[in-house]
Design a protein around this motif. Structure first.
Motif, PDB file in Angstrom:
ATOM      1  N   GLY A  28       5.440  11.864  22.887  1.00  0.00           N
ATOM      2  CA  GLY A  28       6.018  10.654  22.314  1.00  0.00           C
ATOM      3  C   GLY A  28       6.313  10.785  20.832  1.00  0.00           C
ATOM      4  O   GLY A  28       7.046   9.974  20.258  1.00  0.00           O
ATOM      5  N   HIS A  29       5.784  11.811  20.202  1.00  0.00           N
ATOM      6  CA  HIS A  29       6.082  12.051  18.784  1.00  0.00           C
ATOM      7  C   HIS A  29       7.464  12.678  18.704  1.00  0.00           C
ATOM      8  O   HIS A  29       7.741  13.677  19.377  1.00  0.00           O
ATOM      9  CB  HIS A  29       5.030  12.972  18.171  1.00  0.00           C
ATOM     10  CG  HIS A  29       5.091  13.047  16.680  1.00  0.00           C
ATOM     11  ND1 HIS A  29       6.134  13.645  16.011  1.00  0.00           N
ATOM     12  CD2 HIS A  29       4.252  12.567  15.736  1.00  0.00           C
ATOM     13  CE1 HIS A  29       5.917  13.546  14.714  1.00  0.00           C
ATOM     14  NE2 HIS A  29       4.762  12.888  14.524  1.00  0.00           N
ATOM     15  N   ALA A  30       8.322  12.115  17.869  1.00  0.00           N
ATOM     16  CA  ALA A  30       9.717  12.562  17.794  1.00  0.00           C
ATOM     17  C   ALA A  30       9.856  14.035  17.439  1.00  0.00           C
ATOM     18  O   ALA A  30      10.831  14.677  17.840  1.00  0.00           O
ATOM     19  CB  ALA A  30      10.475  11.707  16.781  1.00  0.00           C
ATOM     20  N   ALA A  31       8.913  14.607  16.711  1.00  0.00           N
ATOM     21  CA  ALA A  31       9.038  15.993  16.256  1.00  0.00           C
ATOM     22  C   ALA A  31       8.450  17.007  17.243  1.00  0.00           C
ATOM     23  O   ALA A  31       8.621  18.207  17.048  1.00  0.00           O
ATOM     24  CB  ALA A  31       8.373  16.154  14.890  1.00  0.00           C
ATOM     25  N   ARG A  57      10.930  25.356  14.686  1.00  0.00           N
ATOM     26  CA  ARG A  57      10.436  26.567  14.025  1.00  0.00           C
ATOM     27  C   ARG A  57      10.814  26.639  12.551  1.00  0.00           C
ATOM     28  O   ARG A  57      10.251  27.431  11.802  1.00  0.00           O
ATOM     29  CB  ARG A  57      10.884  27.815  14.786  1.00  0.00           C
ATOM     30  CG  ARG A  57      12.329  27.992  14.991  1.00  0.00           C
ATOM     31  CD  ARG A  57      12.700  29.125  15.967  1.00  0.00           C
ATOM     32  NE  ARG A  57      11.936  30.341  15.860  1.00  0.00           N
ATOM     33  CZ  ARG A  57      10.925  30.687  16.683  1.00  0.00           C
ATOM     34  NH1 ARG A  57      10.579  29.914  17.657  1.00  0.00           N
ATOM     35  NH2 ARG A  57      10.284  31.812  16.518  1.00  0.00           N
ATOM     36  N   ASP A  58      11.733  25.801  12.100  1.00  0.00           N
ATOM     37  CA  ASP A  58      12.147  25.823  10.695  1.00  0.00           C
ATOM     38  C   ASP A  58      11.390  24.819   9.826  1.00  0.00           C
ATOM     39  O   ASP A  58      11.666  24.708   8.630  1.00  0.00           O
ATOM     40  CB  ASP A  58      13.653  25.558  10.592  1.00  0.00           C
ATOM     41  CG  ASP A  58      14.471  26.676  11.238  1.00  0.00           C
ATOM     42  OD1 ASP A  58      14.036  27.847  11.158  1.00  0.00           O
ATOM     43  OD2 ASP A  58      15.514  26.372  11.831  1.00  0.00           O
ATOM     44  N   LEU A  59      10.436  24.101  10.404  1.00  0.00           N
ATOM     45  CA  LEU A  59       9.659  23.148   9.619  1.00  0.00           C
ATOM     46  C   LEU A  59       8.747  23.880   8.641  1.00  0.00           C
ATOM     47  O   LEU A  59       8.302  24.998   8.911  1.00  0.00           O
ATOM     48  CB  LEU A  59       8.781  22.286  10.530  1.00  0.00           C
ATOM     49  CG  LEU A  59       9.471  21.262  11.407  1.00  0.00           C
ATOM     50  CD1 LEU A  59       8.441  20.560  12.293  1.00  0.00           C
ATOM     51  CD2 LEU A  59      10.210  20.240  10.567  1.00  0.00           C
ATOM     52  N   VAL A  88      -0.517  24.044  16.422  1.00  0.00           N
ATOM     53  CA  VAL A  88       0.923  23.801  16.302  1.00  0.00           C
ATOM     54  C   VAL A  88       1.644  25.143  16.319  1.00  0.00           C
ATOM     55  O   VAL A  88       1.329  26.036  15.538  1.00  0.00           O
ATOM     56  CB  VAL A  88       1.245  23.017  15.007  1.00  0.00           C
ATOM     57  CG1 VAL A  88       2.740  22.749  14.913  1.00  0.00           C
ATOM     58  CG2 VAL A  88       0.469  21.710  14.964  1.00  0.00           C
ATOM     59  N   ASP A  89       2.607  25.270  17.236  1.00  0.00           N
ATOM     60  CA  ASP A  89       3.379  26.498  17.408  1.00  0.00           C
ATOM     61  C   ASP A  89       4.853  26.234  17.130  1.00  0.00           C
ATOM     62  O   ASP A  89       5.342  25.125  17.376  1.00  0.00           O
ATOM     63  CB  ASP A  89       3.283  27.001  18.852  1.00  0.00           C
ATOM     64  CG  ASP A  89       1.906  27.484  19.235  1.00  0.00           C
ATOM     65  OD1 ASP A  89       1.197  28.012  18.358  1.00  0.00           O
ATOM     66  OD2 ASP A  89       1.542  27.341  20.414  1.00  0.00           O
TER      67      ASP A  89
END
Length: 96
Positions: A28-31, A57-59, A88-89
């Motif tokens: 449910g988290h947009a990211a 992957r660019d975050l 977090v992957d």
């Protein structure tokens, strides 16, 4: 009852409804682009929840960490007594 006492002493996977709720919160988290390796168990009165989140992957590392914290807070809201481990992957590269 004896069965209830036995169940409390043994490690058990959380019920399917709890696992679905954890998935719903994370996805449910947009990211969050996906989740994998969801592992849950109950040992006595303690619940353990472990999962991996896939994010863009660019975050930046800072943003990825914030997303993990936000998802963890959502899970903790529904499972306040749980021990939660999130990893977090980077999301997999799209297949051409």
């Amino acid at each position: 009852t004896g069965r209830g006492s036995f169940d409390m002493l043994m490690d058990r996977e959380l019920p399917a409804s709890d696992r679905r709720r954890i998935q719903e919160i994370a996805l449910g988290h947009a990211a969050v682009k996906g989740i994998h390796e969801l592992r849950t168990r109950s040992a006595g009165l303690t619940r353990f929840i472990q999962l991996h989140l896939d994010v863009d992957r660019d975050l930046s590392l800072v943003r990825a960490h914030e997303i993990g914290d936000e998802v963890e807070a959502g899970i903790r809201h529904c499972f306040p007594d749980a021990e939660i481990i999130l990893h977090v992957d980077p999301a997999p590269e799209p297949t051409p």
